[in-house]
Design a protein around this motif. Sequence first.
Motif, PDB file in Angstrom:
ATOM      1  N   TRP A   1       0.831  -1.216   0.000  1.00  8.95           N
ATOM      2  CA  TRP A   1       0.000   0.000   0.000  1.00  8.95           C
ATOM      3  C   TRP A   1       0.857   1.255   0.000  1.00  8.95           C
ATOM      4  CZ3 TRP A   1      -4.535   2.301  -0.631  1.00  8.95           C
ATOM      5  CH2 TRP A   1      -4.735   3.561  -0.061  1.00  8.95           C
ATOM      6  N   GLN A   2       1.802   1.330   0.897  1.00  6.54           N
ATOM      7  CA  GLN A   2       2.627   2.537   1.018  1.00  6.54           C
ATOM      8  C   GLN A   2       3.446   2.766  -0.249  1.00  6.54           C
ATOM      9  OE1 GLN A   2       2.279   4.680   3.289  1.00  6.54           O
ATOM     10  NE2 GLN A   2       1.205   3.536   4.899  1.00  6.54           N
ATOM     11  N   ALA A   3       3.995   1.699  -0.807  1.00  8.27           N
ATOM     12  CA  ALA A   3       4.800   1.848  -2.021  1.00  8.27           C
ATOM     13  C   ALA A   3       3.943   2.309  -3.194  1.00  8.27           C
ATOM     14  CB  ALA A   3       5.485   0.528  -2.347  1.00  8.27           C
ATOM     15  N   TRP A   4       2.728   1.749  -3.305  1.00  8.18           N
ATOM     16  CA  TRP A   4       1.852   2.173  -4.404  1.00  8.18           C
ATOM     17  C   TRP A   4       1.454   3.637  -4.268  1.00  8.18           C
ATOM     18  CZ3 TRP A   4      -3.547   3.383  -3.968  1.00  8.18           C
ATOM     19  CH2 TRP A   4      -4.139   3.733  -5.195  1.00  8.18           C
ATOM     20  N   LEU A   5       1.049   4.022  -3.062  1.00  9.04           N
ATOM     21  CA  LEU A   5       0.622   5.410  -2.835  1.00  9.04           C
ATOM     22  C   LEU A   5       1.755   6.372  -3.170  1.00  9.04           C
ATOM     23  CD1 LEU A   5      -2.023   6.707  -1.801  1.00  9.04           C
ATOM     24  CD2 LEU A   5      -0.946   6.858   0.451  1.00  9.04           C
ATOM     25  N   ALA A   6       2.971   6.023  -2.726  1.00  5.85           N
ATOM     26  CA  ALA A   6       4.122   6.913  -2.964  1.00  5.85           C
ATOM     27  C   ALA A   6       4.496   6.960  -4.438  1.00  5.85           C
ATOM     28  CB  ALA A   6       5.313   6.443  -2.129  1.00  5.85           C
ATOM     29  N   SER A   7       4.089   5.946  -5.200  1.00  7.14           N
ATOM     30  CA  SER A   7       4.495   5.891  -6.613  1.00  7.14           C
ATOM     31  C   SER A   7       3.624   6.746  -7.523  1.00  7.14           C
ATOM     32  CB  SER A   7       4.459   4.440  -7.102  1.00  7.14           C
ATOM     33  OG  SER A   7       3.106   3.987  -7.247  1.00  7.14           O
ATOM     34  N   ILE A   8       2.491   7.235  -7.030  1.00  7.59           N
ATOM     35  CA  ILE A   8       1.614   8.064  -7.857  1.00  7.59           C
ATOM     36  C   ILE A   8       2.340   9.369  -8.173  1.00  7.59           C
ATOM     37  CG2 ILE A   8      -0.580   9.320  -7.957  1.00  7.59           C
ATOM     38  CD1 ILE A   8      -1.744   7.166  -6.097  1.00  7.59           C
ATOM     39  N   PRO A   9       2.601   9.674  -9.437  1.00 10.06           N
ATOM     40  CA  PRO A   9       3.497  10.791  -9.809  1.00 10.06           C
ATOM     41  C   PRO A   9       2.796  12.146  -9.793  1.00 10.06           C
ATOM     42  CG  PRO A   9       2.753   9.653 -11.773  1.00 10.06           C
ATOM     43  CD  PRO A   9       2.123   8.924 -10.617  1.00 10.06           C
ATOM     44  N   VAL A  10       2.646  12.723  -8.627  1.00 12.36           N
ATOM     45  CA  VAL A  10       1.973  14.018  -8.499  1.00 12.36           C
ATOM     46  C   VAL A  10       2.973  15.143  -8.760  1.00 12.36           C
ATOM     47  CG1 VAL A  10       0.688  15.504  -6.926  1.00 12.36           C
ATOM     48  CG2 VAL A  10       0.356  13.035  -6.864  1.00 12.36           C
ATOM     49  N   PRO A  11       2.604  16.159  -9.567  1.00 14.96           N
ATOM     50  CA  PRO A  11       3.517  17.281  -9.819  1.00 14.96           C
ATOM     51  C   PRO A  11       3.742  18.137  -8.576  1.00 14.96           C
ATOM     52  CG  PRO A  11       1.367  17.701 -10.785  1.00 14.96           C
ATOM     53  CD  PRO A  11       1.349  16.278 -10.334  1.00 14.96           C
TER      54      PRO A  11
ATOM     55  N   LEU B   1      -8.120   7.663  -4.709  1.00 17.31           N
ATOM     56  CA  LEU B   1      -9.561   7.436  -4.609  1.00 17.31           C
ATOM     57  C   LEU B   1     -10.161   7.175  -5.988  1.00 17.31           C
ATOM     58  CD1 LEU B   1     -10.354  10.237  -2.024  1.00 17.31           C
ATOM     59  CD2 LEU B   1     -10.688   7.783  -1.631  1.00 17.31           C
ATOM     60  N   ALA B   2      -9.679   7.921  -6.968  1.00 14.75           N
ATOM     61  CA  ALA B   2     -10.177   7.722  -8.329  1.00 14.75           C
ATOM     62  C   ALA B   2      -9.798   6.339  -8.840  1.00 14.75           C
ATOM     63  CB  ALA B   2      -9.611   8.810  -9.243  1.00 14.75           C
ATOM     64  N   ALA B   3      -8.541   5.923  -8.623  1.00 17.14           N
ATOM     65  CA  ALA B   3      -8.102   4.598  -9.052  1.00 17.14           C
ATOM     66  C   ALA B   3      -8.894   3.503  -8.356  1.00 17.14           C
ATOM     67  CB  ALA B   3      -6.616   4.427  -8.771  1.00 17.14           C
ATOM     68  N   ALA B   4      -9.263   3.749  -7.094  1.00 20.10           N
ATOM     69  CA  ALA B   4     -10.001   2.752  -6.325  1.00 20.10           C
ATOM     70  C   ALA B   4     -11.452   2.639  -6.757  1.00 20.10           C
ATOM     71  CB  ALA B   4      -9.932   3.078  -4.839  1.00 20.10           C
ATOM     72  N   GLY B   5     -11.956   3.609  -7.574  1.00 23.16           N
ATOM     73  CA  GLY B   5     -13.304   3.461  -8.120  1.00 23.16           C
ATOM     74  C   GLY B   5     -14.300   4.513  -7.701  1.00 23.16           C
TER      75      GLY B   5
ATOM     76  N   TRP C   1      -5.678   8.273 -13.373  1.00 21.85           N
ATOM     77  CA  TRP C   1      -6.095   7.292 -12.363  1.00 21.85           C
ATOM     78  C   TRP C   1      -6.125   5.876 -12.951  1.00 21.85           C
ATOM     79  CZ3 TRP C   1     -10.322   4.515 -13.676  1.00 21.85           C
ATOM     80  CH2 TRP C   1     -11.252   5.081 -14.567  1.00 21.85           C
ATOM     81  N   ARG C   2      -6.312   5.782 -14.272  1.00 19.26           N
ATOM     82  CA  ARG C   2      -6.308   4.465 -14.909  1.00 19.26           C
ATOM     83  C   ARG C   2      -4.927   3.814 -14.782  1.00 19.26           C
ATOM     84  NH1 ARG C   2      -9.439   7.874 -17.855  1.00 19.26           N
ATOM     85  NH2 ARG C   2     -11.567   7.156 -18.335  1.00 19.26           N
ATOM     86  N   ASP C   3      -3.885   4.621 -15.029  1.00 20.92           N
ATOM     87  CA  ASP C   3      -2.527   4.081 -14.844  1.00 20.92           C
ATOM     88  C   ASP C   3      -2.297   3.690 -13.398  1.00 20.92           C
ATOM     89  OD1 ASP C   3      -2.061   4.528 -17.503  1.00 20.92           O
ATOM     90  OD2 ASP C   3      -0.916   6.385 -17.206  1.00 20.92           O
ATOM     91  N   ALA C   4      -2.792   4.518 -12.483  1.00 24.19           N
ATOM     92  CA  ALA C   4      -2.617   4.223 -11.056  1.00 24.19           C
ATOM     93  C   ALA C   4      -3.330   2.934 -10.673  1.00 24.19           C
ATOM     94  CB  ALA C   4      -3.125   5.383 -10.208  1.00 24.19           C
TER      95      ALA C   4
END
Length: 531
Positions: free
Chosen positions: A427-437, A459-463, A479-482
Motif C-alpha cells: 500500500w505505502q509503495a503504491w501510494l508513494a508511486s503516484i506521480p503528483v507534480p 480514490l479515483a483509481a479505487a473506483g 487514475w487508470r494508470d494508477a
Amino acid sequence: MTTPSSAPGSAAGPALDVAVALRAQLGALDFPLELPGVEEIRTLRDRITTQLDSHLVPRLRTASLPTIVVVGGPTGAGKSTLVNAVSGTEVSPAGVVRPTTKKPVLVVNPADRELIADHPVSGRAAVVEADLPRGLALLDAPDLDSVEVTNRERALELVEVADVWLFVTTANRYGDAVPWAVLEQVKRRGVTVGVVLDRIGPEALDTVRRDLLARLADAGFGSVPLFVVPDAGPLDGPLPKDQVVDVERWLTLVAGRHGSHEVVARTIRGVWSPLREETRRLLDASVAQAEAAADLSSAARTVVEPVEAELAERLRSGILTDGAPTSRWLADASGKGALAAVAHPADGFFARRRAQRQAPERARALAALRGDLHRAFTDVAGAASRTVADVVELAWTKHSTAGAALAAERRAGGVDEARRARVEETWQAWLASIPVPENPAEATPGLLGQESARTVVALAAAGLAGARAAAERLGLPSWRDALEDLVRACRECLESEALDHVDEVARRLPGESVTALRLRIAELRRLAGED
C-alpha cells in the motif's frame, strides 16, 4: 618431487587444494527440503566434513603427524584395559563407568604432544602422555553401542580420524551388527585394520577364532591381523604386559618411520575413490533438492493465479470504495463541505478565497478518506493473501512429503505478521508511486497540496466516481494508470505470499553448488587415478 599421495602431508600438488575446496563447498551445502533419504544425506555430508577436517586436510598439510590408531569396539570389550596395557600406565579409566565416559582419551608420546596439539582430534579428546613409541597415538574411543546417543555419535565420528582402526571385541560380542557396519565403513576408506579378540578363554579359543576369521574373510578382511588376548581373570591392577606383546609389536611396526609412511600413504590413496562416490551422492541429492524446490514453486504459482485474477477483478470493480469512502466523499463534497471545491470547483474571486480558507479542513477530510481507503485495502488484500497461503499450503501438502513439511514449517513461522507487513508495504509503495507534480491543480492555487492530490488520484483509481471526475477536471495524473499499477503491486504481493517460503529454501540452495560439486568430482576422479 613427491606428491601428497606418495608423501602424505606434503602441501605440494593438487590433493590439498581439492580437499580444502571440497570442505569449503560442504560448508555451504544445505539440504533443507525433507525429501526421502535426506537425513542420510545430511549425515553423509557431516561425516565427510568430519573426515576432511579431522583427518585428510591435517594429513595433507603436515607430514610428521603421529599415526592415529583408533581403538574401538562394543561396550565391555576391554578397549581401555588394552590401551592402558600398551601405554604401560593407566591413562584411560576402565570398568563399569566407561560406557558413560563423555570424552575419548588420546595417548601420545611426550615428544609428539606439540605435533598433535593443532590436530582437530585434540579438541575432541583428553590428551595424555605415556611411554609410547614416537609417531604412535592411541585414541580410546567411546563404545560403538553405548547407551548414550552422544557417545555413539562421537565414536562413529572418530572413525573418520583413523589412520589405523583397532577393533577390540570378545567371544560374546564379535557378532554384533554395529561394529561390523563400522568395519565396512573403515574398509571403504582404505584404513589399515587390526582385530583384537579379547578376554577369550582357552575352551572357546579355537571355535571363536575360526568363526571370527571366517567372518572377516567373508567381509573382505582376509589379510587383517587377528590378535588374541587371553582371559586374565579378575585383575587388581593393569593387564600383564606379556598379554599384549603381539599387539604392541604390531603397533610399534605400524608407527615406525617406514611403516607409518606406508600406512598413511595407503589410507590417503584409498580415500579418493570412495570420497568421489560419496560426493556424487551429495551432488545427486543437491540436484533433487533444486528440482523439488522448482516443483513446489511451480505448484504455488499455479494455484495463486486464480486468486490474483479474482483480486484484480475486485479492485477494478471499485470494491475498495464501497461503504465508508463513498459515504464520506458524498458528505464532504456536498454543499459547502470541505471537499466541495474539489468536487465542484467554482470560478470567481470569492469562491477561490473560500477554497483557500478551507485548505486545512480539506486536507483533513482527504486524510480521513485516505485512511478509509487504506483500511479497505488492508482488509481486501489481506484476505486475498490469506487465501493464497491456504491454497499454497494445501497444494504443497498434496504435492509431496517435502511440500507438507514446508507447509507446516511455514504455518509455524509466524507468517501473519509478515503478511501484514507485506500488505502494508504494498500500500505505502503504491501510494508513494503516484506521480503528483510539485504544484498540483495550478489552475486553482492552494486547492490541493501534493499529498491531497495523491489521495484524490488514489480514490479515483479505487473506483470513486466523484474523485475520478475531479482528477480529470484538475489535470491530475491518470487514475487508470494508477489502478493498473495497484493491480500489478497486488499481484506481486500475492506472489511473494505464495513464494517467499520456497524462495527462502531456494536461497539455501546456492546455484553454483551443483557446478562446484561436479568440478570436485572430476578432481577426485583424477586423484583416484580413474581418468
